[in-house]
Motif scaffolding. Structure first.
Motif, PDB file in Angstrom:
ATOM      1  N   PRO A  25       0.810  -1.182   0.023  1.00  0.00           N
ATOM      2  CA  PRO A  25       0.052   0.143   0.029  1.00  0.00           C
ATOM      3  C   PRO A  25       0.931   1.246  -0.082  1.00  0.00           C
ATOM      4  O   PRO A  25       1.910   1.428   0.677  1.00  0.00           O
ATOM      5  CB  PRO A  25      -0.634   0.012   1.281  1.00  0.00           C
ATOM      6  N   ARG A  26       0.497   2.521  -0.596  1.00  0.00           N
ATOM      7  CA  ARG A  26       1.211   3.609  -0.863  1.00  0.00           C
ATOM      8  C   ARG A  26       1.552   4.310   0.529  1.00  0.00           C
ATOM      9  O   ARG A  26       2.604   4.975   0.675  1.00  0.00           O
ATOM     10  CB  ARG A  26       0.411   4.432  -1.681  1.00  0.00           C
ATOM     11  N   ASP A  27       0.489   3.838   1.400  1.00  0.00           N
ATOM     12  CA  ASP A  27       0.696   4.694   2.797  1.00  0.00           C
ATOM     13  C   ASP A  27       1.505   3.686   3.872  1.00  0.00           C
ATOM     14  O   ASP A  27       1.633   3.960   5.048  1.00  0.00           O
ATOM     15  CB  ASP A  27      -0.415   5.077   3.107  1.00  0.00           C
ATOM     16  N   ASP A  28       2.161   2.704   3.405  1.00  0.00           N
ATOM     17  CA  ASP A  28       2.591   1.551   4.287  1.00  0.00           C
ATOM     18  C   ASP A  28       3.871   1.936   4.851  1.00  0.00           C
ATOM     19  O   ASP A  28       4.817   2.328   4.027  1.00  0.00           O
ATOM     20  CB  ASP A  28       2.859   0.292   3.561  1.00  0.00           C
ATOM     21  N   PRO A  29       3.888   2.226   6.175  1.00  0.00           N
ATOM     22  CA  PRO A  29       5.324   2.805   6.754  1.00  0.00           C
ATOM     23  C   PRO A  29       6.520   1.890   6.612  1.00  0.00           C
ATOM     24  O   PRO A  29       7.590   2.323   6.664  1.00  0.00           O
ATOM     25  CB  PRO A  29       4.931   3.241   8.090  1.00  0.00           C
ATOM     26  N   SER A  30       6.257   0.643   6.430  1.00  0.00           N
ATOM     27  CA  SER A  30       7.310  -0.237   6.277  1.00  0.00           C
ATOM     28  C   SER A  30       7.865  -0.506   4.787  1.00  0.00           C
ATOM     29  O   SER A  30       8.895  -1.242   4.397  1.00  0.00           O
ATOM     30  CB  SER A  30       6.907  -1.488   6.818  1.00  0.00           C
ATOM     31  N   ALA A  31       7.317   0.500   3.815  1.00  0.00           N
ATOM     32  CA  ALA A  31       7.506   0.277   2.432  1.00  0.00           C
ATOM     33  C   ALA A  31       8.987   0.249   2.322  1.00  0.00           C
ATOM     34  O   ALA A  31       9.682  -0.263   1.217  1.00  0.00           O
ATOM     35  CB  ALA A  31       6.920   1.321   1.692  1.00  0.00           C
ATOM     36  N   ALA A  32       9.835   1.288   2.840  1.00  0.00           N
ATOM     37  CA  ALA A  32      11.141   1.691   2.590  1.00  0.00           C
ATOM     38  C   ALA A  32      12.237   0.761   3.414  1.00  0.00           C
ATOM     39  O   ALA A  32      13.401   1.150   3.179  1.00  0.00           O
ATOM     40  CB  ALA A  32      11.416   3.110   2.939  1.00  0.00           C
ATOM     41  N   ALA A  33      11.757  -0.400   3.931  1.00  0.00           N
ATOM     42  CA  ALA A  33      12.717  -1.090   4.758  1.00  0.00           C
ATOM     43  C   ALA A  33      13.696  -1.710   3.858  1.00  0.00           C
ATOM     44  O   ALA A  33      14.799  -1.890   4.420  1.00  0.00           O
ATOM     45  CB  ALA A  33      11.825  -2.334   5.342  1.00  0.00           C
ATOM     46  N   MET A  34      13.678  -2.013   2.537  1.00  0.00           N
ATOM     47  CA  MET A  34      14.953  -2.296   1.943  1.00  0.00           C
ATOM     48  C   MET A  34      15.428  -1.374   1.113  1.00  0.00           C
ATOM     49  O   MET A  34      16.081  -1.632  -0.001  1.00  0.00           O
ATOM     50  CB  MET A  34      14.316  -3.759   1.025  1.00  0.00           C
ATOM     51  N   SER A  35      15.169  -0.084   1.189  1.00  0.00           N
ATOM     52  CA  SER A  35      15.587   1.057   0.366  1.00  0.00           C
ATOM     53  C   SER A  35      17.029   0.972   0.043  1.00  0.00           C
ATOM     54  O   SER A  35      17.533   1.291  -0.921  1.00  0.00           O
ATOM     55  CB  SER A  35      15.118   2.434   0.835  1.00  0.00           C
ATOM     56  N   GLU A  36      17.879   0.604   1.075  1.00  0.00           N
ATOM     57  CA  GLU A  36      19.288   0.685   1.025  1.00  0.00           C
ATOM     58  C   GLU A  36      19.709  -0.563   0.203  1.00  0.00           C
ATOM     59  O   GLU A  36      20.718  -0.286  -0.683  1.00  0.00           O
ATOM     60  CB  GLU A  36      19.950   0.563   2.298  1.00  0.00           C
ATOM     61  N   VAL A  37      18.994  -1.593  -0.022  1.00  0.00           N
ATOM     62  CA  VAL A  37      19.458  -2.622  -1.018  1.00  0.00           C
ATOM     63  C   VAL A  37      19.010  -2.529  -2.219  1.00  0.00           C
ATOM     64  O   VAL A  37      19.852  -2.375  -3.159  1.00  0.00           O
ATOM     65  CB  VAL A  37      18.614  -3.956  -0.593  1.00  0.00           C
ATOM     66  N   TRP A  38      17.682  -1.502  -2.426  1.00  0.00           N
ATOM     67  CA  TRP A  38      17.523  -1.027  -3.862  1.00  0.00           C
ATOM     68  C   TRP A  38      18.742  -0.281  -4.330  1.00  0.00           C
ATOM     69  O   TRP A  38      19.150  -0.260  -5.339  1.00  0.00           O
ATOM     70  CB  TRP A  38      16.214  -0.289  -3.881  1.00  0.00           C
ATOM     71  N   ASP A  39      19.178   0.698  -3.439  1.00  0.00           N
ATOM     72  CA  ASP A  39      20.096   1.711  -3.878  1.00  0.00           C
ATOM     73  C   ASP A  39      21.404   1.173  -4.137  1.00  0.00           C
ATOM     74  O   ASP A  39      22.092   1.446  -4.881  1.00  0.00           O
ATOM     75  CB  ASP A  39      20.141   2.993  -2.715  1.00  0.00           C
ATOM     76  N   SER A  40      21.598  -0.063  -3.235  1.00  0.00           N
ATOM     77  CA  SER A  40      23.093  -0.552  -3.572  1.00  0.00           C
ATOM     78  C   SER A  40      23.025  -1.422  -5.117  1.00  0.00           C
ATOM     79  O   SER A  40      24.222  -1.515  -5.506  1.00  0.00           O
ATOM     80  CB  SER A  40      23.550  -1.489  -2.376  1.00  0.00           C
ATOM     81  N   VAL A  41      22.005  -1.806  -5.137  1.00  0.00           N
ATOM     82  CA  VAL A  41      21.799  -2.387  -6.651  1.00  0.00           C
ATOM     83  C   VAL A  41      21.820  -1.640  -7.815  1.00  0.00           C
ATOM     84  O   VAL A  41      22.291  -1.775  -8.814  1.00  0.00           O
ATOM     85  CB  VAL A  41      20.699  -3.572  -6.343  1.00  0.00           C
ATOM     86  N   GLY A  59       6.096   4.401  -3.174  1.00  0.00           N
ATOM     87  CA  GLY A  59       4.859   5.274  -3.472  1.00  0.00           C
ATOM     88  C   GLY A  59       3.969   4.787  -4.945  1.00  0.00           C
ATOM     89  O   GLY A  59       3.109   5.296  -5.153  1.00  0.00           O
ATOM     90  N   THR A  60       4.799   3.991  -5.552  1.00  0.00           N
ATOM     91  CA  THR A  60       4.137   3.659  -6.866  1.00  0.00           C
ATOM     92  C   THR A  60       3.156   2.519  -6.684  1.00  0.00           C
ATOM     93  O   THR A  60       3.055   1.980  -5.615  1.00  0.00           O
ATOM     94  CB  THR A  60       4.920   3.159  -8.047  1.00  0.00           C
ATOM     95  N   GLY A  61       1.956   2.572  -7.459  1.00  0.00           N
ATOM     96  CA  GLY A  61       1.080   1.387  -7.249  1.00  0.00           C
ATOM     97  C   GLY A  61       1.497  -0.080  -7.812  1.00  0.00           C
ATOM     98  O   GLY A  61       0.763  -0.946  -7.631  1.00  0.00           O
ATOM     99  N   MET A  62       2.676   0.131  -8.385  1.00  0.00           N
ATOM    100  CA  MET A  62       3.132  -1.202  -9.127  1.00  0.00           C
ATOM    101  C   MET A  62       4.270  -1.880  -8.044  1.00  0.00           C
ATOM    102  O   MET A  62       5.017  -2.578  -8.622  1.00  0.00           O
ATOM    103  CB  MET A  62       3.691  -1.042 -10.336  1.00  0.00           C
ATOM    104  N   PHE A  63       4.126  -1.699  -7.007  1.00  0.00           N
ATOM    105  CA  PHE A  63       5.307  -2.193  -5.883  1.00  0.00           C
ATOM    106  C   PHE A  63       4.882  -3.307  -5.046  1.00  0.00           C
ATOM    107  O   PHE A  63       3.569  -3.177  -4.492  1.00  0.00           O
ATOM    108  CB  PHE A  63       5.676  -0.781  -5.023  1.00  0.00           C
TER     109      PHE A  63
END
Length: 145
Positions: free
Chosen positions: A66-82, A94-98
């Motif tokens: 969900p777009r308003d899920d506070p845990s959505a960014a839990a793996m943001s560092e992994v995304w940025d490292s890749v 915030g995308t609807g396709m996540f």
């Protein structure tokens, strides 16, 4: 030949993909291997599985975030490292396709997976759905469908 809509488009899907080791113990093994991933589902959830190099079978359930899920960014560092610094914030959050999943293996591996579709509804195989994964053994993977 696959001619089914990609993930998160709201259609029934059955799509193969690959996990490519980027960092961690698996990434320094020689020869380096990719691991097969299979995803299927209907609407905004379904099943996902990955077969590890040692034959371990990891399975789980994926669902959109969900777009308003506070845990959505839990793996943001992994995304940025890749994919590069700021990628998660600029492209995924915030995308609807996540979507995300936790896969559990029959040899105790836990694999956290996140993916998003750059072009929802695109016809496979065009690699518009990409993602990341991190396991409980210190490995980070790039995911493509």
């Amino acid at each position: 030949m696959l001619s089914i809509a990609t993930t998160l488009s709201g259609c029934v899907i059955a799509q193969p993909g690959n996990l490519y080791p980027i960092a961690g113990p698996v990434s320094v093994q020689n020869p380096q291997a990719s691991f097969r991933v299979s995803i299927s589902g209907v609407f905004n959830s379904g099943t996902i599985s990955a077969k590890q190099k040692d034959g371990e079978d990891c399975r789980g359930h994926w669902a959109t975030v969900p777009r308003d899920d506070p845990s959505a960014a839990a793996m943001s560092e992994v995304w940025d490292s890749v994919y590069g610094k700021g990628f998660f914030q600029a492209n995924v959050l915030g995308t609807g396709m996540f979507a995300r999943a936790t896969l559990t293996g029959n040899k105790c591996t836990a694999l956290n997976v996140q993916f998003y579709s750059r072009q929802p509804g695109a016809i496979a195989p065009d690699f518009t759905t990409v993602g990341v994964a991190a396991d409980n053994q210190g490995d980070i993977f790039k995911l493509t469908f």
